[in-house]
Design a protein around this motif. Structure first.
Motif, mmCIF file in Angstrom:
data_model
loop_
_atom_site.group_PDB
_atom_site.id
_atom_site.type_symbol
_atom_site.label_atom_id
_atom_site.label_comp_id
_atom_site.label_asym_id
_atom_site.label_seq_id
_atom_site.Cartn_x
_atom_site.Cartn_y
_atom_site.Cartn_z
ATOM 1 N N THR A 322 0.848 -1.189 0.000
ATOM 2 C CA THR A 322 0.000 0.000 0.000
ATOM 3 C C THR A 322 0.881 1.237 0.000
ATOM 4 O O THR A 322 2.003 1.215 0.507
ATOM 5 N N PRO A 323 0.404 2.345 -0.557
ATOM 6 C CA PRO A 323 1.224 3.553 -0.655
ATOM 7 C C PRO A 323 1.399 4.237 0.686
ATOM 8 O O PRO A 323 0.680 3.969 1.654
ATOM 9 N N GLN A 344 -0.952 10.366 -6.687
ATOM 10 C CA GLN A 344 -0.537 9.613 -7.866
ATOM 11 C C GLN A 344 -1.412 8.398 -8.165
ATOM 12 O O GLN A 344 -1.539 7.992 -9.325
ATOM 13 N N THR A 345 -2.013 7.796 -7.133
ATOM 14 C CA THR A 345 -2.650 6.494 -7.310
ATOM 15 C C THR A 345 -3.886 6.354 -6.426
ATOM 16 O O THR A 345 -3.935 6.876 -5.315
ATOM 17 N N TRP A 358 -7.360 -3.623 -7.355
ATOM 18 C CA TRP A 358 -7.260 -2.823 -8.571
ATOM 19 C C TRP A 358 -6.501 -1.537 -8.277
ATOM 20 O O TRP A 358 -6.386 -1.108 -7.133
ATOM 21 N N THR A 359 -5.968 -0.933 -9.337
ATOM 22 C CA THR A 359 -5.192 0.298 -9.216
ATOM 23 C C THR A 359 -5.468 1.192 -10.415
ATOM 24 O O THR A 359 -5.566 0.709 -11.545
ATOM 25 N N ILE A 360 -5.591 2.481 -10.169
ATOM 26 C CA ILE A 360 -5.639 3.490 -11.234
ATOM 27 C C ILE A 360 -4.581 4.533 -10.894
ATOM 28 O O ILE A 360 -4.637 5.156 -9.830
ATOM 29 N N LYS A 369 -6.945 9.346 -13.492
ATOM 30 C CA LYS A 369 -6.901 9.004 -12.072
ATOM 31 C C LYS A 369 -7.915 9.876 -11.319
ATOM 32 O O LYS A 369 -7.827 11.096 -11.335
ATOM 33 N N PRO A 370 -8.934 9.276 -10.663
ATOM 34 C CA PRO A 370 -9.953 10.077 -9.965
ATOM 35 C C PRO A 370 -9.506 10.460 -8.556
ATOM 36 O O PRO A 370 -8.609 9.842 -7.977
ATOM 37 N N ASP A 371 -10.132 11.487 -8.009
ATOM 38 C CA ASP A 371 -9.974 11.857 -6.603
ATOM 39 C C ASP A 371 -11.161 11.293 -5.842
ATOM 40 O O ASP A 371 -12.314 11.614 -6.151
ATOM 41 N N VAL A 372 -10.887 10.474 -4.847
ATOM 42 C CA VAL A 372 -11.946 9.787 -4.112
ATOM 43 C C VAL A 372 -12.528 10.690 -3.033
ATOM 44 O O VAL A 372 -11.796 11.309 -2.263
#
Length: 427
Positions: A322-323, A344-345, A358-360, A369-372
């Motif tokens: 995990t980042p 970034q992710t 999954w990863t974007i 790349k969306p902002d959650v």
């Protein structure tokens, strides 16, 4: 405008939602601490109108602006069913999210909400109420400080209280005064209920230590309070609880010269801060990681918390693959997926296996790349540039477009934005 990455309120509200498990809602007025101000209860008012639930919601109706007095200090809000509970410096208020009607107000009745030592403080904390359920009643918990200026030979005094208000009626169920911190004085910043599980709540009080030269540092005391007996069952001085999850109070052991900022947590040039987990039931140590110069603990839920990385609440161990970083924010969909977002992710993580589903990334040639903003029951609410989009929490695939609401806080009945603009769920 959509609000993204405003994690301070967001994660605190997650703590409020996961705490819906224990409270003595039927206590009589005489159980309130005799010294507690404002112990009178609000009158019973009609409950929120029956609203239809959509699980998870994907469409929303016209935005409603609640009749909130913006001149009163706002401490945060939380959703439970179709009702929004709003804590201010003066009261706890309840609103129907489908009509915007104010259902009841429970006034606090305190004289002052700061110690008076440094004038009116700039307190940027966000401290939403916490829910706890027991014996068929739901209590809305919050903590507050009340400052009394001394006269004659009496010293100025700041007392801290924990209060439970019945979620249906707004009636004060009970109020208890907490013991004074040892070796420190209550600071100017508002105390907070970290969360509640079973029959125990955890409360954090920010304090100030002083040495013989008049210098000192910021500190904290954390309490475990039994919600049936209304008694403090443990007290940990020099410990700032920041999250409650899976029976563990996660927080910072504070060194002698620490400083606290609401925007980014605890700091110490001595590297004497420790990331620590205590058992909720008795305050005993579960795990500890010392040698830190900076710490900010954020609630996630589902067995996890964030402190620069994603950690397991039970063991204090970092979740692999995990980042990390100061811009990491994670969201529990309250079913099976943790969604983590950085600049970034964004990625989905299975809450049981810890496997990345999954990863974007921002380097993806096929997807933006969306902002959650949030995650709820298998849906991830996000923004890709100006487009709102709902992703599938387990696959990361686009599920549907999303317009007309901000999911700063969300459940089956409504989405609420950072400014408490409510969008009722319609589908």
């Amino acid at each position: 405008m959509r609000a993204t990455h405003r994690h301070v309120i967001h994660l605190a509200i997650a703590a409020a939602l996961t705490g819906l498990v224990g409270c003595s809602g039927g206590a009589s007025g005489k159980d309130a601490d005799a010294g507690a101000p404002g112990a009178s209860s609000g009158a019973r008012t009609p409950a929120a109108a029956k609203a239809k639930a959509f699980d998870p919601p994907v469409r929303f109706g016209e935005e409603i602006t609640l009749p909130v007095d913006e001149d009163i200090k706002d401490w945060g809000f939380a959703l439970l069913g179709p009702t929004l509970y709003h804590r201010t410096s003066e009261a706890l208020d309840a609103y129907d999210t489908h009509s915007g009607q104010k259902l009841w107000g429970s006034p606090l009745g305190r004289e002052n909400w700061y110690t008076g030592k440094e004038g009116q403080p700039s307190d940027d904390q966000t401290i939403p109420p916490v829910f706890a359920r027991q014996d068929g009643h739901t209590g809305v918990l919050f903590a507050y400080a009340d400052y009394t200026k001394g006269s004659g030979t009496e010293r100025d005094r700041t007392d801290v209280y924990l209060r439970s208000v019945d979620a249906d009626s707004g009636k004060v169920s009970w109020t208890v005064r907490l013991p004074a911190p040892k070796g420190a004085t209550v600071g100017d910043l508002e105390p907070a209920v970290i969360g509640a599980e079973g029959t125990t709540a955890a409360v954090r009080v920010l304090t100030r230590t002083d040495d013989s030269s008049g210098d000192g540092g910021d500190s904290a005391t954390t309490y475990g309070v039994d919600l049936k007996s209304h008694q403090v069952i443990w007290q940990k001085d020099a410990f700032a609880g920041g999250a409650l999850d899976s029976g563990v109070v996660i927080g910072t052991e504070v060194g002698a010269e620490a400083s606290f900022r609401a925007i980014d947590g605890w700091h110490s040039e001595q590297e004497d801060l420790a990331l620590t987990g205590l058992a909720l039931t008795d305050g005993s140590p579960r795990w500890k990681q010392g040698g830190r110069s900076a710490l900010e603990v954020e609630q996630v839920g589902g067995g996890f918390f964030v402190a620069g990385s994603l950690y397991d609440s039970r063991t204090g161990e970092r979740v692999p693959s995990t980042p990390s970083g100061s811009f990491l924010h994670c969201f529990d969909d309250q079913r099976s997926v943790i969604v983590c977002d950085t600049k970034q992710t964004v990625l989905g993580i299975d809450a049981q296996s810890r496997k990345v589903l999954w990863t974007i990334s921002e380097d993806d040639p096929a997807r933006r790349k969306p902002d959650v903003e949030n995650a709820f029951h298998g849906a991830v609410y996000a923004a890709a540039d100006a487009d709102g989009v709902i992703l599938d929490a387990r696959t990361g695939k686009d599920r549907s477009p999303w317009e007309g609401a901000s999911a700063y806080v969300i459940n089956e009945y409504a989405a609420v934005g950072i400014d408490m603009d409510v969008s009722p769920a319609t589908g």
